[in-house]
Design a protein around this motif. Sequence first.
Motif, PDB file in Angstrom:
ATOM      1  N   THR A 279     -39.178 -35.462   8.738  1.00 35.60           N
ATOM      2  CA  THR A 279     -40.208 -35.554   8.159  1.00 35.60           C
ATOM      3  C   THR A 279     -40.676 -34.944   6.837  1.00 35.60           C
ATOM      4  OG1 THR A 279     -41.537 -34.076   9.724  1.00 35.60           O
ATOM      5  CG2 THR A 279     -41.229 -36.694  10.156  1.00 35.60           C
ATOM      6  N   TRP A 309     -39.343 -45.079  10.502  1.00 35.60           N
ATOM      7  CA  TRP A 309     -39.614 -44.842  11.905  1.00 35.60           C
ATOM      8  C   TRP A 309     -40.675 -45.734  11.965  1.00 35.60           C
ATOM      9  CZ3 TRP A 309     -37.841 -43.731  16.347  1.00 35.60           C
ATOM     10  CH2 TRP A 309     -38.710 -43.594  17.141  1.00 35.60           C
ATOM     11  N   GLU A 310     -41.754 -45.609  11.216  1.00 37.52           N
ATOM     12  CA  GLU A 310     -43.229 -46.425  11.464  1.00 37.52           C
ATOM     13  C   GLU A 310     -42.903 -47.877  11.579  1.00 37.52           C
ATOM     14  OE1 GLU A 310     -45.778 -44.904   8.391  1.00 37.52           O
ATOM     15  OE2 GLU A 310     -46.314 -42.995   9.787  1.00 37.52           O
ATOM     16  N   LEU A 313     -41.582 -48.539  14.846  1.00 40.21           N
ATOM     17  CA  LEU A 313     -42.435 -48.448  16.144  1.00 40.21           C
ATOM     18  C   LEU A 313     -43.218 -50.035  15.853  1.00 40.21           C
ATOM     19  CD1 LEU A 313     -44.022 -45.006  16.058  1.00 40.21           C
ATOM     20  CD2 LEU A 313     -42.415 -45.816  17.414  1.00 40.21           C
TER      21      LEU A 313
END
Length: 316
Positions: A279, A309-310, A313
């Motif tokens: 990150t 990644w978001e 999700l």
Amino acid sequence: MRFTFVHCHGSGNDFPLIDARGIDLSDPEWARVARALADRSGDVGGDGLLLLTAQDGSHIFGMRMFNPDGSEAETCLNGLRCTARLGFEVTGAEAGRVRLKVSDAEARRVAPIADGVTTIETKVGPVSLAPGDVGLTIGDAPFVEAAIPGLPSERKFTAVAMPNPHLVAFVDAVDDGELVALGDWCEAGPALIPTRANVSFVELREKGHAPALFVRTYERGVGLTNSCGSAMAASTLAAARTGRIGWGVETRVFNRGGMVRATAAIGDVVTIAGNATFTWDGEIEVDPATGAVGPVRIMGRRDEEVAAWEGMLAGL
């Protein structure tokens, strides 16, 4: 002492990760560094400190993981994926055997679980169900969905050493209050399990050809956490051992941090494939003798990885 690190996460389990191959510190010094960097009230924060360590014999590199309280874990599978990614980047390898504190694991790069999400697969085992290996001071035969005498819970547990100790119970719905109360009891180091244990409550959310588990864990040395990789592995093994999923069946394992793909094989070997997301990169001064810490300097951000990644999700 100035440390450079990458802040990373595996399934939401986040850590500062240091390439420690050329750093010579004692265990108490590393424990102080871990307490300083993993402190959630500080500038870095995390569920622990990861160290990439040097090649040794058949091991392409090694990993150490210190909890926020300074204790060292036998393993951390979410952290292992992140450490293996860094190890592969600095060595140019794509796969290899990784040395852990008291065991080892296989790791390799695999196809992404979602677009733009760097994915590492790890394989551990055979793991142990012997009560002594789990740290229990009672019983000779494995506890597989069985009441554990002396544990302040009427639930039935499967006790697994990954090699770090796990107590896994399947529930209709996770009760955080009940989980925390039991986790706190284990964290006190009672006579039943003086080395403490990770405790997980697990929901079976889907059956059949596409099984899914939801895992909630009180992690030893951490407390209630959004994700624990070895707990997801232990829960997958417990699900296969109790007939909730089939051996060799790929299972989606969810937690509040995200999702991994897991498979339990006959012989008590567990394979996990999940993200190893970097990150941001930073550097910081920490005095290993005292734990005194200076301000963090952010060297760069990995915005594309965070967004990937978001996006995954959001699609779950």
